[in-house]
Structure formats: structure tokens, C-alpha cells
Design an enzyme around this catalytic site. Structure first.
Site, PDB file in Angstrom:
ATOM      1  N   HIS A  80      31.009 -62.737  28.891  1.00 26.29           N
ATOM      2  CA  HIS A  80      32.110 -62.055  29.569  1.00 26.29           C
ATOM      3  C   HIS A  80      33.282 -61.962  28.613  1.00 26.29           C
ATOM      4  CE1 HIS A  80      33.816 -60.563  33.373  1.00 26.29           C
ATOM      5  NE2 HIS A  80      34.959 -60.978  32.874  1.00 26.29           N
ATOM      6  N   ASP A  84      36.785 -62.561  44.671  1.00 24.11           N
ATOM      7  CA  ASP A  84      37.362 -62.237  43.359  1.00 24.11           C
ATOM      8  C   ASP A  84      37.753 -60.757  43.304  1.00 24.11           C
ATOM      9  OD1 ASP A  84      38.062 -62.613  40.551  1.00 24.11           O
ATOM     10  OD2 ASP A  84      36.391 -61.242  40.229  1.00 24.11           O
ATOM     11  N   ARG A 101      46.045 -58.844  42.204  1.00 23.95           N
ATOM     12  CA  ARG A 101      46.737 -59.314  40.992  1.00 23.95           C
ATOM     13  C   ARG A 101      47.143 -58.143  40.116  1.00 23.95           C
ATOM     14  NH1 ARG A 101      42.462 -62.530  38.374  1.00 23.95           N
ATOM     15  NH2 ARG A 101      43.935 -62.772  36.680  1.00 23.95           N
ATOM     16  N   SER A 152      38.677 -66.384  38.118  1.00 24.84           N
ATOM     17  CA  SER A 152      38.085 -65.070  38.379  1.00 24.84           C
ATOM     18  C   SER A 152      36.784 -64.910  37.584  1.00 24.84           C
ATOM     19  CB  SER A 152      39.106 -63.997  37.985  1.00 24.84           C
ATOM     20  OG  SER A 152      38.513 -62.753  37.828  1.00 24.84           O
ATOM     21  N   LYS A 166      32.502 -65.587  39.221  1.00 24.03           N
ATOM     22  CA  LYS A 166      31.442 -64.567  39.292  1.00 24.03           C
ATOM     23  C   LYS A 166      30.240 -64.977  38.443  1.00 24.03           C
ATOM     24  CE  LYS A 166      34.284 -61.259  37.172  1.00 24.03           C
ATOM     25  NZ  LYS A 166      35.694 -61.149  37.490  1.00 24.03           N
TER      26      LYS A 166
HETATM   27  N1  URA Z   1      38.458 -60.342  33.638  1.00 19.51           N
HETATM   28  C1  URA Z   1      38.175 -60.842  34.864  1.00 19.51           C
HETATM   29  O1  URA Z   1      37.023 -60.766  35.328  1.00 19.51           O
HETATM   30  N2  URA Z   1      39.140 -61.431  35.564  1.00 19.51           N
HETATM   31  C2  URA Z   1      40.390 -61.553  35.106  1.00 19.51           C
HETATM   32  O2  URA Z   1      41.224 -62.126  35.786  1.00 19.51           O
HETATM   33  C3  URA Z   1      40.710 -61.020  33.828  1.00 19.51           C
HETATM   34  C4  URA Z   1      39.711 -60.413  33.103  1.00 19.51           C
END
Ligand code: URA
Length: 443
Positions: A83, A162, A169, A184, A188
Site C-alpha cells: 500500500h 474506513d 477526512r 485507515s 483495510k
Molecule cells: N491512504 C489511505 O488508504 N488512507 C489514508 O488515510 C491515506 C492514504
């Protein structure tokens, strides 16, 4: 629980109990706490942070808002994922998922859309005619079983809280918070059921954490949080001072990812992709040796096997498989304009934030989550930091719907590019690793 009392305590720096946090998030999920109270709470967290216990509780509450997949005990290859904390021109996932699948790992990848100046993997994939990112869980698992990787957008089944918190946000200036970003991302990824996670934490002008030291803190928090949830994790800090690669914009980035999958394309994209892929393998495969893994992965890009795997993924997810061949089925914009250098010397800066916003001006990105993107438009950076330049030389090619849109993008490019007499010192592309020690090696 009175929501305003809990918000006031967070505002004043108190630590909330796990029960309080779970109840508050549960009430939000059930629609009993309105967005304006959650927004105030998120701002209090941005300003005062979360303790380690609060962060763990917050993250688990998001995981528990949906299903938690599990691959651990099904006898198949290790399930892994990567990620990124978000950047401009970052098409690494398009290369890395099929590459790791070709290596023999399983990659159940759930990605996001672009937001603000950053691009998103889902938007890039959807520029391939027919490609579906909205698979249901059964389809997702079936593609994963057949191809070794599957790439989908966020689903209401996995960490739905999320999705809601992130959208809130985004419009309440509460994205750049280390605990909120960490919760966040990790929620996931844990819910995907993976065993190992590699995090690409960006630093520099186009990153959410521009300051390198803050980015290190984010990387440490992400790794600790993932590990505490039972997912082995490593983070690499990689540069986002200028965009990654030369293409910014959805179909343009798919073309560049295809070049990388064919062993060609920009060196920085290949370097970051290979670095992240190597870390993933080292985390997932006990005893794997770094140099051997690296050369095997390089070979899979050079011999076309990773590209063929991507072709299978595209086909299974409804996309036109001709995208990997000679015929270019990707959309193209009606107008291509060049922007020429006003100066002589060297390119000393190509600010990723401004270039990302130039792409948004063209329609390649979105200002709000519900906006549509134009898959065809974008920017090719013909010159990048460190390149020598002549006055009048083409610096960027702008792919636009109209002359007006191209001119707006050029205004941004003027702000993004800096020129000087000397080449400036580039910041390291792959700067640091968190933790610093090799996986599996005791200190
Ligand atoms: N990527 C995400 O999945 N969440 C965030 O808060 C910032 C970047």
C-alpha cells in the site's frame, strides 16, 4: 455516552477508554452520531494524536465494521499486499501485483481512487476498456485463485467504516494525521486477510507527509500497528518530490506500467517497484535471499512473463486483453500541446504536488470523491529533475480535451518547474527501510 463530552475529552488531550471508542465508532457506523460530530472528533485526533492503545482500538473497530477474509490456513501461497501512502504518477501497483503473482505469491489487492493531487490505482485500471474493479467477494476470490492476483476498489464488505471516515477526512482537512492514516491503511489491509504487507511511505512535495522525519514516524507507526494486528510488515520511504516515472494521468500511466512490465520504461519506476517487490518476498518467504529474489523479479519483467500475467488479470476482470499487445486500445485525448522551457541550464525542480494539480486541472484527477475522471487526459514529463535543458525545448506534453484546459495545466507547470545553472542534488529515491534490519534476522 454523550458524543460532545467524548469529543471535548479528546480535544483536551485525555485518553479515551477502549469501550468509549468502540461505542462512539459503532454509533457513527449505525448513523447515531452525525458527520459534524465525527468531523470534530477527527480534528481533535489530528491535533492531539492517539495513544498506542487508542490507535489499536480505533483500527480494530474499523476492521470489525466489515468482514475479515482469511487465507492463512488454506494451504495456498502466502497472501501479501503493498500500500502506498499516495503520490503522483505512482503506477507501481499495476506492475507489482502481477509481478508478485508471477513469483508465486497471492495478491488480493484493494485499492483506492485518486483524491486531491494524488492518483489512484482504481482510476488507472478503469481506463482499460471494460475493466471491472467492482467485483463482489466471490468474484474477487475466484480471480485471485485463477490468476494469483485480483485488483478491486473498496467494497462495502471490507472495512466500510474506513470508506466513510476517509471521505469525511478529505473534506475536513483531517487527512495528514499519522494515527488516522495508519488506522485507515492497516484496517483495510488486515481485513483483506494478508500475511505480509509492504508499505510505500512517500516523502517530499507530493506526499501527504512532506517532511522526511514525519514520514519516518508514519512508517514506524504503520509497521508497528500492522505487526500488532498479526501482519508482518516493512515500510520503504520513497521519494515523491517529483512524480514517479514520466506519465501522470490514467491511460498514460497504464501505458507506462505496460512498458515497465515489458522490461522498459523509466528507471525510477522500475527501481521503486523492484525494491517493494523484493521486500514483499523477503517478508513472505522464509529464507529467501535478497540478490536471488531481485534477479528473479527483474527477469520476470524482462522476459514478458509478468506482462502475460497482467494480461490474464485484465481478461478475468472484464478488460480488453489487447491492451497488453501491439494494438493500443487505451483512450487518447483529442489535443496534445507542448510546454517549452523558458530557461537554459538544468531542471532543478518538478514539484509533484503542482504537477498532480495540473493533471486535476485537465480532468485526470478529482476534487471531490464523487467526481468522474477523464481517463484520456494527462501529462508526459519529457524532462525531469537533473536533466539539462535548452530555452524553447519541450519540457512536457499535455494531453487535453480543450486548449483552455491545456493552458490551465501549463499555468500549474510554470509553478512546478524550477530551472538553474547547476543540477541540484536529488533526494534519494529509495531512502530508508523500516525496520532497518532484514526480515528474519535477529538484532
Ligand atoms: N491512504 C489511505 O488508504 N488512507 C489514508 O488515510 C491515506 C492514504
Amino acid at each position: 455516552m454523550l458524543a460532545q463530552e467524548l469529543i471535548a475529552r479528546k480535544r483536551d488531550g485525555a485518553e479515551l477508554t477502549p469501550d468509549e471508542l468502540v461505542e462512539f465508532l459503532g454509533a457513527y457506523g449505525a448513523g447515531h452520531v452525525p458527520d459534524y460530530q465525527m468531523s470534530a472528533f477527527l480534528m481533535a485526533v489530528l491535533l492531539n494524536g492517539l495513544s498506542a492503545t487508542e490507535l489499536g482500538t480505533f483500527t480494530r473497530a474499523i476492521i470489525d465494521s466489515g468482514r475479515r477474509l482469511s487465507f492463512a490456513r488454506d494451504g495456498g501461497p502466502p497472501a501479501v499486499d503493498k500500500h502506498s501512502t499516495g503520490g503522483v504518477g505512482d503506477k507501481v501497483s499495476l506492475v507489482l501485483a502481477p509481478l508478485l503473482a508471477e513469483y508465486g505469491l497471492r495478491v488480493p489487492m484493494m485499492s483506492g481512487r485518486g483524491l486531491g493531487h494524488t492518483g489512484g490505482t482504481v482510476d488507472k485500471l478503469e481506463s482499460i476498456p471494460g475493466f471491472r474493479t467492482d467485483l463482489d467477494l466471490a468474484e474477487f476470490q475466484s480471480v485471485l485463485a485463477d490468476v494469483g492476483c485480483a485488483m478491486i476498489r473498496q467494497t462495502p464488505a471490507i472495512a466500510p467504516l474506513d470508506g466513510r471516515l476517509y471521505a469525511l477526512r478529505d473534506v475536513t482537512a483531517t487527512v495528514p494525521s499519522i494515527p488516522l492514516i495508519s488506522a485507515s491503511i492497516v484496517s483495510k489491509k488486515v481485513a483483506e486477510g494478508i500475511e505480509a504487507l509492504v508499505l510505500d511511505v512517500k516523502y517530499g512535495s507530493g506526499a501527504f507527509m512532506r517532511d522526511p522525519e514525519q514520514a519516518v514516524l508514519l512508517a514506524e507507526t504503520l509497521v508497528d500497528l500492522a505487526e500488532s494486528e498479526g501482519v508482518r510488515a516493512t515500510a520503504l520511504l520513497t521519494a515523491m518530490e517529483q512524480p514517479l516515472g514520466q506519465a501522470v494521468g490514467n491511460a498514460l500511466e497504464v501505458r507506462e506500467a505496460l512498458q515497465c512490465l515489458s522490461g522498459e520504461g523509466p528507471a525510477d519506476l522500475r527501481e521503486v517497484t523492484i525494491a517493494l517487490a523484493v521486500e514483499t518476498v523477503l517478508l513472505a518467504v522464509p529464507g529467501a535471499a535478497r540478490p536471488a529474489v531481485q534477479s528473479e523479479l527483474e527477469e520476470m519483467l524482462d522476459d514478458g512473463s509478468a506482462l502475460a500475467r497482467f494480461g490474464r488479470l485484465v481478461e478475468r476482470q472484464g478488460g480488453d486483453p489487447a491492451v497488453v499487445g501491439q494494438s493500443d486500445v487505451l483512450p487518447t485525448a483529442p489535443l496534445a500541446a507542448t510546454w517549452e522551457s523558458p530557461a537554459e541550464g538544468f531542471v532543478t525542480g518538478a514539484d509533484a504536488y503542482q504537477i498532480g494539480m495540473a493533471a486535476v486541472e485537465l480532468g485526470a484527477g478529482r476534487r471531490r470523491l464523487e467526481d468522474d475522471v477523464d481517463p484520456a487526459v494527462g501529462i508526459e514529463l519529457l524532462l525531469r529533475c537533473g536533466d539539462p535543458v535548452r530555452r524553447g525545448q519541450a519540457v512536457a506534453r499535455i494531453h487535453a480535451r480543450s486548449r483552455e484546459a491545456a493552458d490551465r495545466a501549463i499555468e500549474r507547470l510554470r509553478k512546478a518547474y524550477r530551472f538553474g545553472d547547476e543540477p541540484h542534488e536529488a533526494i534519494p529515491l529509495v531512502w530508508r527501510r523500516v525496520p532497518e534490519r532484514e526480515p528474519g534476522v535477529a538484532l
